[in-house]
Write an enzyme that holds these catalytic residues in place. Structure first.
Site, PDB file in Angstrom:
ATOM      1  CB  CYS A 143      41.175  31.485  34.450  1.00  0.00           C
ATOM      2  SG  CYS A 143      40.268  33.068  33.801  1.00  0.00           S
TER       3      CYS A 143
ATOM      4  CG  HIS B  94      41.044  34.520  38.706  1.00  0.00           C
ATOM      5  ND1 HIS B  94      42.217  33.990  38.201  1.00  0.00           N
ATOM      6  CD2 HIS B  94      40.853  35.333  36.849  1.00  0.00           C
ATOM      7  CE1 HIS B  94      42.134  34.075  37.297  1.00  0.00           C
ATOM      8  NE2 HIS B  94      42.148  34.827  36.518  1.00  0.00           N
TER       9      HIS B  94
ATOM     10  CD  GLU C 150      43.034  32.808  41.592  1.00  0.00           C
ATOM     11  OE1 GLU C 150      41.633  32.672  41.862  1.00  0.00           O
ATOM     12  OE2 GLU C 150      43.025  33.269  40.504  1.00  0.00           O
TER      13      GLU C 150
HETATM   14  N1  GLN Z   1      43.411  33.837  28.104  1.00  0.00           N
HETATM   15  C1  GLN Z   1      42.521  32.942  28.802  1.00  0.00           C
HETATM   16  C2  GLN Z   1      41.693  34.632  28.677  1.00  0.00           C
HETATM   17  O1  GLN Z   1      41.994  35.463  28.515  1.00  0.00           O
HETATM   18  C3  GLN Z   1      42.540  33.007  30.255  1.00  0.00           C
HETATM   19  C4  GLN Z   1      42.142  33.996  31.107  1.00  0.00           C
HETATM   20  C5  GLN Z   1      43.606  33.900  32.656  1.00  0.00           C
HETATM   21  O2  GLN Z   1      43.406  31.942  32.826  1.00  0.00           O
HETATM   22  N2  GLN Z   1      43.196  34.497  33.227  1.00  0.00           N
HETATM   23  O3  GLN Z   1      40.187  34.349  28.134  1.00  0.00           O
END
Ligand code: GLN
Length: 533
Positions: free
Chosen positions: A382, A508, A510
């Protein structure tokens, strides 16, 4: 008819109620029962999505996009039970629904709306949402500690619930602490007595006590707890601290007789218990054949639970390779001006997890540069992927000042930018791109090799994305999009050709790894780290 297990906690918080519930679910499933799990959180936020990881640890995202408590991560890792939005309710959510009904003006027929019965009815309805013909046992965890004001409506609701469905169909489990007083060289049962007494005052007599302890609880102490808490001695179950891994918890609960008590007390007809798969995985954790060192470079390093699922997934990948994964927690802010070499010296892989906000960004970028230029396996998740894109833009594509518009609105090279659908969004709660989305994998990519298929689904939680305008420039230099949304517009995975293993994802992974089935990307990341070693 479904049976219900309610789990409350006493004496102190952080006793591992979530883990205990997950273990109970796992044991019942290994007896062939169909289980559902659910958690009630007594705070007023509608969900944990708006809370800082320092407050609450990680926000765990489900397929349906619900942003939930991290205990649901334990549930999902330990069991096959499907989890949905209905598996996590907060006080805020319960009240929101009651208030919306009141404002609609048709549900309460002019009555005064009160905690009893209207709020408690709403809570009971939330439990019943998990009941259907395919479910044998619903396990409901009540967050907070007995004695807190804020959890009272939930306790009152489950007290009533047991009357509604029949006390014989419900089991109340109380998780408590039996502390060891060094000065007296004794285990103390008084806090447990007080906690159970408080529960009984509000009308709940626990059937079973699970006692967290650092030392074995001698027989006479068990007898004492049983006597004062009004339970059978056999119903006082010891849960001792685990030396190696949380995956030992269910095994030790079985050894202490929990599984048989559950089945007997609820009158469940089940097959016998076969947990050989868990015995095998615990054996792998205890007797690894190899070791790798992985640096996790993030912003909430001091909080044990802020990247909970990431750490768990690394462990799962270790289990798959019979490898001990030693995690170096590196505070991103410290990785500046050449500190990368000393902070990251000797690691076999570098992972940059997700996050929000500016702090630590430059350090993450520096760590990624270190991984890229030294050929160290790298896994970005992310925000970790977004930083990898910025790093490459600045260093290889010569885009000085390239950035994500989350951090620099005026950047000359907005290589990461706000998703179009996010532009009009004003409310913060529950409005990100959330939940499970499909992704198509490019042939001959690391991703395709890991998953072994062309189409995958993964969970998302973000507002920003790779800016497609720059895609061709990146790909010309070997920084390729190996996973994209079905319509081809969103870049979900990037990889670097000519590097042993450099892969970053917008989603994600994970949230979909299990101890009995490591996530393919984590598995291959650790595989690459092992190969390097
Ligand atoms: N801040 C980034 C976004 O909103 C990444 C978000 C995250 O890592 N969950 O796209």
């Amino acid at each position: 008819m479904a049976k219900h297990i309610f789990v409350t906690g006493g004496v102190v918080s952080s006793l591992g109620k979530g883990l205990t519930c997950a273990s109970i679910g796992m044991l019942l499933e290994h007896r062939g029962l169909r289980v559902r799990l659910q958690k009630f959180d007594p705070y007023i936020n509608v969900d944990p999505g708006t809370m800082s990881p320092y407050q609450h640890g990680e926000v765990y995202v489900l397929d349906d996009g619900a942003e939930t408590d991290l205990d649901l991560g334990h549930y999902e890792r330990f069991t096959q039970a499907p989890l949905t939005r209905d598996c996590n309710y907060t006080t805020g959510q319960i009240y929101l629904s009651v208030i919306q009904k009141e404002r609609a003006g048709i549900h309460y027929e002019g009555r005064t709306v009160q905690v009893i019965p209207h709020v408690t009815d709403e809570i009971k309805a939330a439990v019943l949402k998990l009941v259907n013909d395919d479910v044998d046992v619903v396990i409901t965890e009540i967050g907070g500690t007995i004695g807190d004001i804020e959890s009272l409506p939930f306790l009152e609701a489950i007290r009533q619930f047991a009357l509604d469905v029949g006390r014989e169909n419900c089991l109340f489990i109380h998780l408590t602490l039996v502390p060891y007083l060094k000065a007296a060289a004794e285990l103390k049962t008084k806090p447990t007595q007080h906690s159970v007494s408080a529960l009984r005052q509000i009308g709940i007599q626990p059937d079973l006590l699970i006692c967290r302890t650092e030392h074995p609880i001698p027989n006479d102490e068990k007898e004492k707890i049983a006597l004062f808490c009004n339970v059978e001695k056999k119903a006082v179950i010891e849960e001792r601290d685990k030396e190696f891994s949380i995956y030992e918890v269910p095994l030790s609960l079985v050894n202490n007789g929990l599984d048989e008590m559950l089945v007997k007390r609820l009158g469940l007809k089940t097959g016998s218990l076969d947990i050989s798969d868990w015995r095998d995985l615990v054996d792998r954790v205890k007797n690894p054949a190899h070791e790798v060192r992985i640096a996790v470079v993030g912003k909430y390093m001091k909080h044990r639970d802020a990247y909970k699922s990431v750490y768990e997934s690394l462990d799962h990948a270790g289990i798959a390779h019979r490898t001990r994964v030693v995690v170096h927690r590196v505070e991103a802010e410290n990785v500046t001006n050449g500190a990368a070499a000393s902070l990251l010296a000797g690691v076999d892989g570098i992972l940059v997890p997700g996050g929000f906000g500016m702090r630590g960004i430059e350090g993450k970028i520096e760590a990624i540069r270190y991984a890229r230029t030294r050929q160290i396996p790298f896994f970005g998740i992310c925000l970790g992927m977004q930083c990898a894109v910025v790093e490459f833009a600045r260093d290889v594509l010569g885009m000085e000042g390239a950035n994500s518009t989350e951090f620099d609105r005026e950047t000359p090279y907005p290589v990461i930018s706000l998703m179009e659908e996010q532009e009009a969004v004003e409310q913060r709660g529950g409005t990100m791109r959330l939940g499970s989305w499909e992704c198509l994998l490019a042939p001959d990519s690391l991703a395709r090799k890991a998953y072994g298929k062309e189409q995958i689904r993964e969970r998302h939680r973000h507002r920003y994305e790779f800016n497609d305008v720059y895609r061709a420039q990146f790909e010309e230099q070997g920084f390729v999009a190996s996973g994209v949304s079905p319509d081809g517009t969103l870049v979900e995975i990037v990889e670097l050709t000519g590097h042993p293993w450099f892969l970053a994802v917008q989603f994600h992974p994970e949230f979909k790894s299990k101890p009995t089935g490591a996530h393919p990307l984590f598995r291959d990341f650790i595989g690459a780290a092992l190969a390097r070693r």
